[in-house]
Motif scaffolding. Sequence first.
Motif, PDB file in Angstrom:
ATOM      1  N   ALA A  61       0.763  -1.270  -0.072  1.00 55.12           N
ATOM      2  CA  ALA A  61      -0.024  -0.177  -0.081  1.00 55.12           C
ATOM      3  C   ALA A  61       0.922   1.244  -0.113  1.00 55.12           C
ATOM      4  N   VAL A  62       1.963   1.124   0.596  1.00 51.03           N
ATOM      5  CA  VAL A  62       2.905   2.454   0.731  1.00 51.03           C
ATOM      6  C   VAL A  62       3.316   2.553  -0.560  1.00 51.03           C
ATOM      7  N   VAL A  63       3.972   1.423  -1.398  1.00 51.04           N
ATOM      8  CA  VAL A  63       4.494   1.644  -2.662  1.00 51.04           C
ATOM      9  C   VAL A  63       3.568   1.968  -3.668  1.00 51.04           C
ATOM     10  N   VAL A  64       2.343   1.687  -3.440  1.00 52.82           N
ATOM     11  CA  VAL A  64       1.250   2.117  -4.326  1.00 52.82           C
ATOM     12  C   VAL A  64       1.012   3.525  -4.308  1.00 52.82           C
ATOM     13  N   ASP A  65       0.758   3.958  -3.022  1.00 52.01           N
ATOM     14  CA  ASP A  65       0.848   5.440  -2.698  1.00 52.01           C
ATOM     15  C   ASP A  65       2.069   6.342  -3.397  1.00 52.01           C
ATOM     16  N   PHE A  66       3.125   5.819  -3.187  1.00 49.24           N
ATOM     17  CA  PHE A  66       4.173   6.449  -3.693  1.00 49.24           C
ATOM     18  C   PHE A  66       4.066   6.399  -5.244  1.00 49.24           C
ATOM     19  N   PHE A  67       4.007   5.490  -5.921  1.00 48.01           N
ATOM     20  CA  PHE A  67       3.769   5.299  -7.382  1.00 48.01           C
ATOM     21  C   PHE A  67       2.692   6.268  -7.762  1.00 48.01           C
ATOM     22  N   GLU A  68       1.618   6.473  -7.193  1.00 54.74           N
ATOM     23  CA  GLU A  68       0.722   7.118  -7.660  1.00 54.74           C
ATOM     24  C   GLU A  68       1.007   8.604  -7.826  1.00 54.74           C
ATOM     25  N   GLU A  69       1.728   8.929  -6.693  1.00 59.72           N
ATOM     26  CA  GLU A  69       2.190  10.442  -6.557  1.00 59.72           C
ATOM     27  C   GLU A  69       3.088  10.644  -7.628  1.00 59.72           C
ATOM     28  N   ARG A  70       4.046   9.754  -7.909  1.00 62.41           N
ATOM     29  CA  ARG A  70       5.046  10.033  -9.098  1.00 62.41           C
ATOM     30  C   ARG A  70       4.514   9.919 -10.254  1.00 62.41           C
ATOM     31  N   ARG A  71       3.141   9.556 -10.612  1.00 65.20           N
ATOM     32  CA  ARG A  71       2.521   9.352 -11.805  1.00 65.20           C
ATOM     33  C   ARG A  71       3.460   8.271 -12.709  1.00 65.20           C
ATOM     34  N   GLY A  72       3.589   7.347 -11.947  1.00 63.84           N
ATOM     35  CA  GLY A  72       4.270   6.053 -12.672  1.00 63.84           C
ATOM     36  C   GLY A  72       5.661   6.451 -13.219  1.00 63.84           C
ATOM     37  N   ARG A  73       5.927   6.587 -14.334  1.00 67.79           N
ATOM     38  CA  ARG A  73       7.366   6.849 -14.888  1.00 67.79           C
ATOM     39  C   ARG A  73       7.531   8.268 -14.998  1.00 67.79           C
ATOM     40  N   LEU A  74       6.639   9.218 -14.813  1.00 66.89           N
ATOM     41  CA  LEU A  74       6.864  10.647 -14.989  1.00 66.89           C
ATOM     42  C   LEU A  74       7.777  11.370 -14.152  1.00 66.89           C
ATOM     43  N   TYR A  75       7.833  11.258 -12.723  1.00 67.71           N
ATOM     44  CA  TYR A  75       8.647  11.890 -12.042  1.00 67.71           C
ATOM     45  C   TYR A  75       9.774  10.900 -11.320  1.00 67.71           C
ATOM     46  N   GLY A  76      10.988  11.408 -11.442  1.00 73.31           N
ATOM     47  CA  GLY A  76      11.900  10.654 -10.894  1.00 73.31           C
ATOM     48  C   GLY A  76      12.032  10.985  -9.131  1.00 73.31           C
ATOM     49  N   PHE A  77      12.811  10.395  -8.659  1.00 77.21           N
ATOM     50  CA  PHE A  77      12.898  10.275  -7.143  1.00 77.21           C
ATOM     51  C   PHE A  77      14.175   9.718  -6.520  1.00 77.21           C
ATOM     52  N   ARG A  78      14.248   9.861  -5.142  1.00 75.21           N
ATOM     53  CA  ARG A  78      15.647   9.490  -4.486  1.00 75.21           C
ATOM     54  C   ARG A  78      15.256   7.774  -4.295  1.00 75.21           C
ATOM     55  N   TYR A  79      16.487   7.033  -4.563  1.00 72.83           N
ATOM     56  CA  TYR A  79      16.516   5.663  -4.106  1.00 72.83           C
ATOM     57  C   TYR A  79      17.482   5.247  -3.407  1.00 72.83           C
ATOM     58  N   ARG A  80      17.509   4.613  -2.142  1.00 73.48           N
ATOM     59  CA  ARG A  80      18.495   4.459  -1.230  1.00 73.48           C
ATOM     60  C   ARG A  80      19.054   3.014  -1.640  1.00 73.48           C
ATOM     61  N   ASP A  81      20.169   2.715  -2.441  1.00 75.88           N
ATOM     62  CA  ASP A  81      20.778   1.341  -2.555  1.00 75.88           C
ATOM     63  C   ASP A  81      21.191   0.813  -1.198  1.00 75.88           C
ATOM     64  N   PRO A  82      20.608  -0.371  -0.773  1.00 80.83           N
ATOM     65  CA  PRO A  82      20.953  -1.131   0.635  1.00 80.83           C
ATOM     66  C   PRO A  82      22.722  -1.325   0.719  1.00 80.83           C
ATOM     67  N   LEU A  83      23.153  -1.703  -0.433  1.00 79.17           N
ATOM     68  CA  LEU A  83      24.567  -1.918  -0.208  1.00 79.17           C
ATOM     69  C   LEU A  83      25.513  -0.959  -0.373  1.00 79.17           C
ATOM     70  N   ASP A  84      25.258   0.066  -1.297  1.00 74.15           N
ATOM     71  CA  ASP A  84      25.970   1.218  -1.985  1.00 74.15           C
ATOM     72  C   ASP A  84      25.443   2.496  -1.953  1.00 74.15           C
ATOM     73  N   HIS A  85      25.441   3.083  -0.657  1.00 75.34           N
ATOM     74  CA  HIS A  85      24.983   4.307  -0.556  1.00 75.34           C
ATOM     75  C   HIS A  85      25.949   5.298   0.569  1.00 75.34           C
ATOM     76  N   LYS A  86      27.152   4.795   0.630  1.00 70.96           N
ATOM     77  CA  LYS A  86      28.055   5.495   1.469  1.00 70.96           C
ATOM     78  C   LYS A  86      29.289   5.841   0.466  1.00 70.96           C
ATOM     79  N   SER A  87      30.170   6.900   1.182  1.00 71.39           N
ATOM     80  CA  SER A  87      31.531   7.131   0.295  1.00 71.39           C
ATOM     81  C   SER A  87      32.512   6.105   0.883  1.00 71.39           C
ATOM     82  N   CYS A  88      32.151   5.157   2.032  1.00 69.86           N
ATOM     83  CA  CYS A  88      33.116   4.097   2.490  1.00 69.86           C
ATOM     84  C   CYS A  88      32.551   2.765   2.275  1.00 69.86           C
ATOM     85  N   ALA A  89      32.961   1.987   3.022  1.00 68.92           N
ATOM     86  CA  ALA A  89      32.546   0.670   2.998  1.00 68.92           C
ATOM     87  C   ALA A  89      31.309   0.780   3.754  1.00 68.92           C
ATOM     88  N   PRO A  90      30.426  -0.357   3.432  1.00 66.18           N
ATOM     89  CA  PRO A  90      28.769  -0.174   4.145  1.00 66.18           C
ATOM     90  C   PRO A  90      28.916  -0.316   5.675  1.00 66.18           C
TER      91      PRO A  90
END
Length: 211
Positions: A61-90
């Motif tokens: 439900a949270v994802v659907v809410d987020f998807f609808e506000e982004r209008r599907g493919r229309l608007y970009g957004f931030r995404y946190r890569d769970p493995l690679d999101h720091k300038s250093c080791a995880p």
Amino acid sequence: MDEFHDVRFPLAVSFGATGGPERRTEIVTLGSGQEERNQRWAMSRRRYDAGTGVRNSDDLAVVVDFFEERRGRLYGFRYRDPLDHKSCAPSDQPSAQDQLLGVGDGSRVAFQLIKQYGDEFAPYDRPIVLPVAGTLLVEVGGVTRVEGGDFTLEKGLITFRPEVVPQEGQAVTAGYQFDVPVRFETDRLEINLSRVASGSIPSIPVVEITL
């Protein structure tokens, strides 16, 4: 960035997602049996399937809410890569010495945030355009520089004020956390609550974009 919303995809879902970098290599096999390989993309592109992070109907439900506000493919957004999101080791905490952005010459005022992959044969410098607010640490010649007072920051580009321009030979280094700019790669979500309850995972593809 009118087609980009500065908001992050739900973290609880992204941490269970799958995906990573993609490259485009063209390979031609010659008559001799040898190969000629050509890199079609100068930079890698990240792709993820956020569906693997959906654990229950509330997550969906949270994802659907987020998807609808982004209008599907229309608007970009931030995404946190769970493995690679720091300038250093995880498992480490970012420090101002993590990444070398460049060396001053007394006149250069702008330095792009990067993350270097590899260091021996063919290091790859990945531009970082979405550092996480409040996590950026910068030093010039070992001296701390502060965002707002010493430099401005836009799309990961550090621009120093005239009075603190890095001088000849001074290393500009930085550490940070960062997000990936992405968009949904579909305008349609296939939702089946009975399948979610039975452990079947919906596909929710997202792909990296350029800002």
